[in-house]
Enzyme design. Structure first.
Site, mmCIF file in Angstrom:
data_model
loop_
_atom_site.group_PDB
_atom_site.id
_atom_site.type_symbol
_atom_site.label_atom_id
_atom_site.label_comp_id
_atom_site.label_asym_id
_atom_site.label_seq_id
_atom_site.Cartn_x
_atom_site.Cartn_y
_atom_site.Cartn_z
ATOM 1 N N PRO A 2 -15.677 -21.838 -12.524
ATOM 2 C CA PRO A 2 -15.317 -20.437 -12.246
ATOM 3 C C PRO A 2 -13.818 -20.210 -12.427
ATOM 4 C CG PRO A 2 -16.396 -21.505 -10.359
ATOM 5 C CD PRO A 2 -16.019 -22.569 -11.327
ATOM 6 N N GLU A 3 -13.483 -19.330 -13.362
ATOM 7 C CA GLU A 3 -12.103 -18.918 -13.572
ATOM 8 C C GLU A 3 -11.992 -17.469 -13.082
ATOM 9 O OE1 GLU A 3 -10.912 -19.916 -17.615
ATOM 10 O OE2 GLU A 3 -12.490 -21.407 -17.733
ATOM 11 N N LYS A 59 -7.797 -17.931 -9.120
ATOM 12 C CA LYS A 59 -9.170 -18.419 -8.932
ATOM 13 C C LYS A 59 -9.529 -18.547 -7.451
ATOM 14 C CE LYS A 59 -8.225 -21.316 -12.944
ATOM 15 N NZ LYS A 59 -8.127 -22.708 -13.418
ATOM 16 N N ARG A 265 -7.531 -32.176 -21.866
ATOM 17 C CA ARG A 265 -8.692 -31.285 -21.721
ATOM 18 C C ARG A 265 -9.338 -30.997 -23.068
ATOM 19 N NH1 ARG A 265 -5.858 -28.383 -17.527
ATOM 20 N NH2 ARG A 265 -5.705 -29.951 -15.904
#
Length: 278
Positions: A2-3, A59, A265
């Site tokens: 969740p961003e 967030k 990432r």
DNA sequence: CAGTTCGCCTGGGGGC
DNA sequence: TGCCCCCAGGCGAACT
């Protein structure tokens, strides 16, 4: 993961559904979720508190209670369920259960157990809390201007995507939207920048706003949906230009989307559309 | 001081 | 089918 858009969707949903309910008691089944204060204190302090407002910075979900701020970070897979207990399937991944005075419960569910909750007296400024002390302006905060961003980055040398992911500069961007923002900027995520002039900072802010506002409008992105979760069944995955599209065709130039690592990432980009030049 | 690695976690995917 | 191993990933802490 969740961003900002997913957290905003959760915030809106809870605000709409819950209203001003009171907490009767709390069960904490996985103590590590509670970052501050210690679990016993957390349970005692939150008892009898009423949910007043549902806010968000980056967030972080911020529940304004009668006397405290309850802050929650969903990290990778945190979810909230709000219903009567019998309508929520029992799960070994339910870690915090708020029993409410309307016979319903607010359940915090988290497969990875990475999420965190914090509780602070409202008298303590949010920016002074351990939860938020390193969190800068929310991506939609009007204080986040090109001049302000340029000042924060003055004299710094940063990889573009690493900067976007650093919550100290712009809060709310995670791995999915960082890739999409880089695509919108037509810049390679691995591009090294040593002069963040005002014009480029304005371009960063514009790209961030356009990607995130569309994602909020679409209710966020749902990539892995093995559990349908309250309020997080978004549609923005239909609009992703590069993220999770390795080997597929770029919608702009028909080149193949590539995957690399930037700052450790997984990173997706179009080698033709995204360049390294300022 | 900045950049890197680790630890927190578990489901899922790949290899066999 | 099943078992083992490793990876993803936000973020703070520890380390170089």
């Amino acid at each position: 993961m969740p961003e900002l858009p997913e957290v905003e969707t959760v915030r809106k949903t809870l605000e709409l559904q819950m209203g001003q309910v009171q907490i009767v008691s709390v069960d904490v089944l996985w103590p590590n979720i509670i970052a501050e204060p210690n679990v016993e204190e957390f349970k005692a302090l939150v008892k009898g508190q009423t949910f007043l407002e549902f806010k968000r910075i980056g967030k972080y979900l911020i529940f304004e209670l009668s006397d405290y701020h309850l802050i929650a970070h969903l990290r990778m897979e945190g979810k909230f369920f709000y219903d009567t207990l019998e309508h929520i399937p029992p799960s070994k991944h339910s870690h915090v259960i708020f029993h409410l005075d309307n016979q319903k419960v607010l359940v915090y569910h988290d497969v990875r157990k990475f999420g965190k909750m914090y509780l602070y007296p409202k008298s303590l400024e949010l920016s002074k809390t351990k939860a938020l002390e390193n969190v800068g302006y929310d991506a939609f905060d009007p204080n986040l201007t090109a001049i302000a961003l340029s000042k924060m980055l003055e004299g710094k040398r940063k990889v573009l995507k690493t900067m976007l992911l650093d919550q100290h500069f712009i809060a709310g961007i995670g791995n999915i939207y960082a890739d999409e923002i880089c695509f919108r900027l037509k810049r390679n995520p691995a591009m090294v920048i040593d002069t963040f002039d005002v014009d480029f900072c304005q371009a960063i802010i514009d790209a961030t706003h356009s990607v995130l506002s569309k994602a909020v409008e679409e209710g966020g992105t749902t990539i892995r949906s093995y559990t349908s979760s309250l309020g997080v069944s978004g549609r923005f995955q239909l609009y992703l230009q590069v993220h999770m599209r390795e080997g597929e065709t770029c919608y702009t130039c028909n080149d193949k989307i590539k995957k690399t690592k930037v700052g450790g990432r997984g990173t997706y980009y179009c080698p033709t559309c995204q360049h390294h030049e300022l």
